[in-house]
Scaffold this motif. Structure first.
Motif, mmCIF file in Angstrom:
data_model
loop_
_atom_site.group_PDB
_atom_site.id
_atom_site.type_symbol
_atom_site.label_atom_id
_atom_site.label_comp_id
_atom_site.label_asym_id
_atom_site.label_seq_id
_atom_site.Cartn_x
_atom_site.Cartn_y
_atom_site.Cartn_z
ATOM 1 N N ASP A 27 0.640 -0.909 0.065
ATOM 2 C CA ASP A 27 0.320 0.172 -0.086
ATOM 3 C C ASP A 27 0.511 1.092 -0.122
ATOM 4 O O ASP A 27 0.499 2.447 -0.748
ATOM 5 N N LEU A 28 2.186 1.858 0.837
ATOM 6 C CA LEU A 28 3.254 2.667 0.675
ATOM 7 C C LEU A 28 4.057 2.392 -0.276
ATOM 8 O O LEU A 28 4.515 3.337 -0.178
ATOM 9 N N GLY A 29 3.860 1.361 -1.916
ATOM 10 C CA GLY A 29 4.243 1.610 -2.876
ATOM 11 C C GLY A 29 5.593 1.200 -3.545
ATOM 12 O O GLY A 29 6.357 1.246 -3.795
ATOM 13 N N PHE A 30 6.295 0.227 -1.880
ATOM 14 C CA PHE A 30 7.526 -0.736 -2.138
ATOM 15 C C PHE A 30 6.684 -1.634 -3.103
ATOM 16 O O PHE A 30 6.588 -2.449 -3.653
ATOM 17 N N ASN A 31 7.901 -2.016 -4.709
ATOM 18 C CA ASN A 31 8.435 -2.895 -4.781
ATOM 19 C C ASN A 31 9.129 -4.287 -4.777
ATOM 20 O O ASN A 31 9.577 -4.853 -5.490
ATOM 21 N N HIS A 32 10.734 -3.677 -4.074
ATOM 22 C CA HIS A 32 10.664 -4.282 -3.369
ATOM 23 C C HIS A 32 11.229 -4.024 -1.851
ATOM 24 O O HIS A 32 11.120 -3.266 -1.482
#
Length: 230
Positions: A27-32
């Motif tokens: 949800d916070l936008g982390f892909n890693h």
């Protein structure tokens, strides 16, 4: 977001389970991400859940932080159990590497037949000389924890000068004596971020955030972007 990841160790103070942690990261936008298991029990519970293992596939890059509490990696049952549970997870999802704490490794021979890539995190207790010798002897790739590299012996400059090419990730947190591990925005140690600008490795947020402090995480991202990527 460019080269910025988060470790689920950042949520140690939050009374939530692993699925919720992964949802928050997404949800916070982390892909890693780094999925951190402080104990063998935590790793076992995760590896035993096909649903949780499958949720890791929603991220582009995944590292696993192997247990570091109450464990010594040597020829013993606990080590064999850790490796078996890690094998279970990596059969479901492609991982970049497994991170092990240098202080926990007592027998390097246990890593000879490792089927997954691994990185070694710089020590809390062992001396810089001991760690440096092991880097030269075993030639492993490593994770630079900037907090650890200045707290006991200030060896961050030696680390970067001698082993920069083998640094595959940078764990970012601050430290305040009366509080312990904190977000770097709280400790104000921005000079440490400036030191790692030249390292070609992802930054991993690992400071401890207060429960529900989503804004604090967003501010930590901004500080890293401003001090490392500009």
């Amino acid at each position: 977001m460019r080269d910025i990841a988060i470790s689920t160790a950042a949520f140690c103070l939050w009374d939530i389970g692993p699925e919720r942690k992964l949802n928050i990261c997404k949800d916070l936008g982390f892909n890693h991400i780094v999925i951190a298991f402080s104990t063998l029990k935590m790793l076992h519970q995760f590896a035993s859940s096909p649903k949780l293992c499958e949720k890791l596939t929603q991220f582009n890059n995944v590292m696993i932080h192997a247990p570091w509490c109450g464990i010594n990696y040597k020829n013993n049952k606990a080590t064999k159990d850790v490796f078996a549970h890690l094998e279970t997870i990596v059969q479901t999802v492609k991982i970049d590497a497994v991170i092990f704490h240098f202080d926990c490794i007592k027998d390097w021979s246990q890593f000879r037949h490792c089927s997954f890539p691994y990185y070694i995190k710089n020590p809390n207790h062992a001396s810089w000389q001991t760690f440096d010798e092991a880097l030269h002897q075993h030639g492993f790739d490593s994770v630079l924890d900037i907090n650890r590299s200045i707290r006991f012996e200030n060896y961050i400059d030696k680390y970067l000068d001698h082993h920069e090419k083998n640094i595959k990730a940078i764990h970012v947190s601050g430290f305040i004596d009366e509080l312990g591990r904190t977000p770097i925005i709280e400790s104000g140690q921005m000079e440490l971020l400036n030191k790692v600008k030249q390292v070609n490795a992802p930054i991993i947020i690992e400071g401890l955030f207060s429960p529900g402090d989503f804004q604090g995480i967003r501010e930590e991202i901004k500080v890293i972007q401003e001090n490392v990527y500009r």
